[in-house]
Design an enzyme around this catalytic site. Sequence first.
Site, mmCIF file in Angstrom:
data_model
loop_
_atom_site.group_PDB
_atom_site.id
_atom_site.type_symbol
_atom_site.label_atom_id
_atom_site.label_comp_id
_atom_site.label_asym_id
_atom_site.label_seq_id
_atom_site.Cartn_x
_atom_site.Cartn_y
_atom_site.Cartn_z
ATOM 1 N N HIS A 227 0.819 -1.212 0.000
ATOM 2 C CA HIS A 227 0.000 0.000 0.000
ATOM 3 C C HIS A 227 0.854 1.264 0.000
ATOM 4 C CE1 HIS A 227 1.225 -0.455 4.197
ATOM 5 N NE2 HIS A 227 1.023 0.849 4.303
ATOM 6 N N ASP A 229 0.603 4.816 2.083
ATOM 7 C CA ASP A 229 -0.150 5.435 3.183
ATOM 8 C C ASP A 229 -0.926 6.611 2.614
ATOM 9 O OD1 ASP A 229 2.514 5.001 5.655
ATOM 10 O OD2 ASP A 229 0.940 3.641 4.936
ATOM 11 N N HIS A 283 4.846 0.266 0.048
ATOM 12 C CA HIS A 283 5.512 -0.585 1.038
ATOM 13 C C HIS A 283 4.544 -1.624 1.585
ATOM 14 C CE1 HIS A 283 3.642 2.751 3.210
ATOM 15 N NE2 HIS A 283 3.645 2.012 4.293
ATOM 16 N N ARG A 293 6.947 -9.670 15.780
ATOM 17 C CA ARG A 293 7.436 -8.362 15.308
ATOM 18 C C ARG A 293 6.445 -7.286 15.725
ATOM 19 N NH1 ARG A 293 6.815 -5.104 10.624
ATOM 20 N NH2 ARG A 293 8.570 -3.654 10.442
#
Length: 359
Positions: A227, A229, A283, A293
């Site tokens: 996507h 942002d 990203h 994570r």
Amino acid sequence: MKQTHNNGSIVFDYHKLQKQANLPTGFIWPNLEFAQEEHKEPLIDLQGFISGDERATAEAIEHVRGACVNHGLFQVINHGVDASLLKAASEEIDSIFKLPLERKLGIPRKTGLPQGYSGGHAERFTKNLTWNETFTFDYYENDAEPLVVDHFKSVLGQDFECSGWVYQKYCQAMWKLSGILFELLAVCLGVDRKHYKKFFEDGYSIMRLNFYPPCNNSALTLGTSPHYDPSSITILLQERVEGLEVFSNNKWQTVRPRPDALVIIIGDTFMALSNGIYKSCLHRAVVNGERERRSLAFFVTPKADKVVRPPQDLICREGTRLYPDFTWSQLLGFTQKHHRVDAATFPSFVNWLSSSKNL
Ligand SMILES: C=C1C[C@]23C[C@H]1CC[C@H]2[C@]1(C)CCC[C@@](C)(C(=O)O)[C@H]1[C@@H]3C(=O)O
Ligand SMILES: O=C(O)CCC(=O)C(=O)O
Ligand SMILES: [Fe+2]
């Protein structure tokens, strides 16, 4: 324990899902290719720019401008945010995601808004689900009231007052840093240094905590989908476990976690504010089979009804406008009601905006 949401999609109970041999099809992403190399983003030492050192500022401008016209991502160190606050905010994530699933599913969530708890986005979507849990809340700079603390106590309970203070302080620090970054971006673009900082003065931020459990089928799924942002800039803290990937030079590349560094990502709204000179960054986040994570994403957004348009001198210099006027409220609404944020959000939004019914 409910195993499905009202829309029939499954509940993201990763303890149970990890015990199953196969991943539910909703989590399977076809034809995944994983990064084979590291991205070479610039690492900017902000101290020189903050102190007004001419040589350091010139170096920062050169590297940030290069990064933003190409792929819209760079990392910063000596940003002024206390390392102990970064550590506390990263560790505090577990206080939310280690709650029993019933508690997390009971966190109030308004449809059509990103705020609240989500597991795999399984309450919103039935395919392209992601192997992650998220907790999202708004941040408004407000000297009078610790609004983040109030929010944590109201949606998570009185025993979350201390967690609330960690994120109250964290968001205040991120907001301060965003002001410095807007000055740097303005200087890089050759516009008035205070232009963007002033534009966002009455804005707010969407704060997102990401938790990515280990996944036995990590080669078949994603932690966060590919996507851009939609917001303006994102200040991302990724702890020591890698997972953030950027799409650059036609392939996915790993963004290496750097201790005490923060990743700065250009979003669609800042791309529009730069009249397309700076690129929004494509990203995603991948997961792995062994380690949990965590990441913290601070999405800076304009006041909901403020018209987003580039500074006049940039338009005059460029000669043409690349994107129409819009408001954050329109773009946010589009991503929540009409188009899941992905690699085509902004062009689809511009088309949607131009159809008369949406003007
Ligand atoms: C405006 C927003 C929508 C999302 C949260 C903020 C900024 C980033 C967006 C998001 C994280 C991009 C990837 C897809 C998404 C659905 C997600 O994984 O959460 C997006 C968020 C959202 O629509 O809730
Ligand atoms: O977890 C990450 O590293 C990236 C998350 C992200 O891109 C987002 O939350 O928008
Ligand atoms: Fe993102």
